[in-house]
Design an enzyme around this catalytic site. Structure first.
Site: not given
Lengths: 237, 237
Positions: B107-109, B127
């Site tokens: 998830v995300c970075t 990302t």
């Protein structure tokens, strides 16, 4: 309502408790902890770590009695909310802070806790779809919308509506531009993979299964609410 | 990928760490803790309570070394992700569990952490929008979608896309019907109050402000990633 100057330091507080639905709290935390010039207080019945409905450990940093006057009071819901509706300390805490707050923001069945404190009589409100029929028993005016704003009271419906509600609260506190920046940071351009987010849109079998899964809890909630309503009725005589 | 039988007990594990963006974890927790016949493990570098980017206290229940083989490995992101990209224990933990897992869900970075472990070379990934340009430096194939699935790798973009990603993962694990029931429980029929969820849709000034707010962190992230890429380059000679 609200209308705070940018230079005024906001006190935002959220009540957490055993059996909370953690998302009712962590969703708004993500938004409201990013409001400029504000302190976010995580408040428990005491300061012991507690578990949400599904076991996530959350840790309050202040107890009910250690909180400064709040500008925003967040009241989440979840299974553990049932006990709070007859907890005199919690109801008194809510009444005390709601009186001075610019915004009382309830999420999911948290609105039933606020209603049990006697604060939603004649107020337009919402809650999780499975408990929607219970709102009027505590004198609230149920409105089938995702977010309902009536005066200082902001109600978000079930669980994930807390994000939409929190962005509305951020905008009320600091303006649309700030809320939009938080939304962009969170990359909140949702794409639900299914059309299953409300009883009106979900497949019939899914609604039946979901209703079945919450029916015992809803019945318990209803029994407590009937008891509170009866007490109010007797008090009035 | 995936395709577990209903009678198989799933082990789902999430890595949490100081400086995590809590929503990258709590969003998926809300969904994946409701997958039937599964255990959800909250895993830390050690078991000490830690704080997210904005101060929320989260408590791991297992350290890296106490985790059974995982069927699903969740790797969230956030500012504290930067340190993890050069943490040999973390990278080894990710490689070890990813090898046996049916799904590696970033998830995300968090996808940059998975990429730093060398697992996203030639893999379609995404990302957070502010770090999107960094993915290819670690050999991944960036795809500008909210959720990208490539083999066992499921990547969700920034923060709130974790919900869309987690519902996809739930469907991969237990079928659409189960994911739809969880979506309905969560009342996930989002109504963002603004059109501000992506750099493409947000007002220009909002994008500029949001980019400015993350620019220092993005620069640090880039420096670390350049260092890792250079090490890989030298290793290959």
């Amino acid at each position: 309502m609200a209308g705070f100057s940018d230079s005024y330091h906001l006190q935002i507080g959220a009540l957490i408790f055993p059996g909370i639905d953690q998302f009712d709290f962590t969703g708004p935390f993500e938004v409201l902890s990013r409001v400029p010039n504000a302190t976010f207080h995580t408040i428990g019945l005491d300061t012991a770590p507690l578990r949400d409905m599904k076991g996530l450990i959350l840790t309050p940093e202040k107890s009910l009695w250690e909180v400064p006057p709040l500008d925003v009071l967040l009241v989440p819901g979840g299974a553990g909310q049932v006990q709070l509706m007859e907890d005199a300390s919690v109801l008194s805490f809510i009444r005390q802070h709601a009186a001075g707050a610019g915004i009382v923001f309830s999420v999911c069945t948290g609105s039933l806790t606020v209603a049990a404190a006697g604060l939603l009589k004649g107020v337009k409100s919402t809650t999780h779809w499975a408990s929607f029929h219970l709102l009027e028993k505590l004198g609230a005016i149920p409105v089938n919308q995702r977010v309902v704003v009536d005066g200082k009271f902001v109600c978000a419906a079930g669980v994930s509506s807390s994000i939409d509600g929190a962005l509305r609260v951020a905008a009320l506190l600091r303006g649309d531009r700030i809320a939009q920046e938080i939304q962009l940071y969170m990359q909140y351009a949702p794409e639900p993979p299914f059309q299953s987010g409300t009883p009106e849109t979900a497949p019939v079998e899914v609604v039946a299964a979901a209703r079945g899964a919450v029916s015992a809890l809803t019945a318990t909630r209803e029994a407590v609410i009937e008891r509170i309503a009866a007490k109010w009725q007797n008090g009035r005589k």
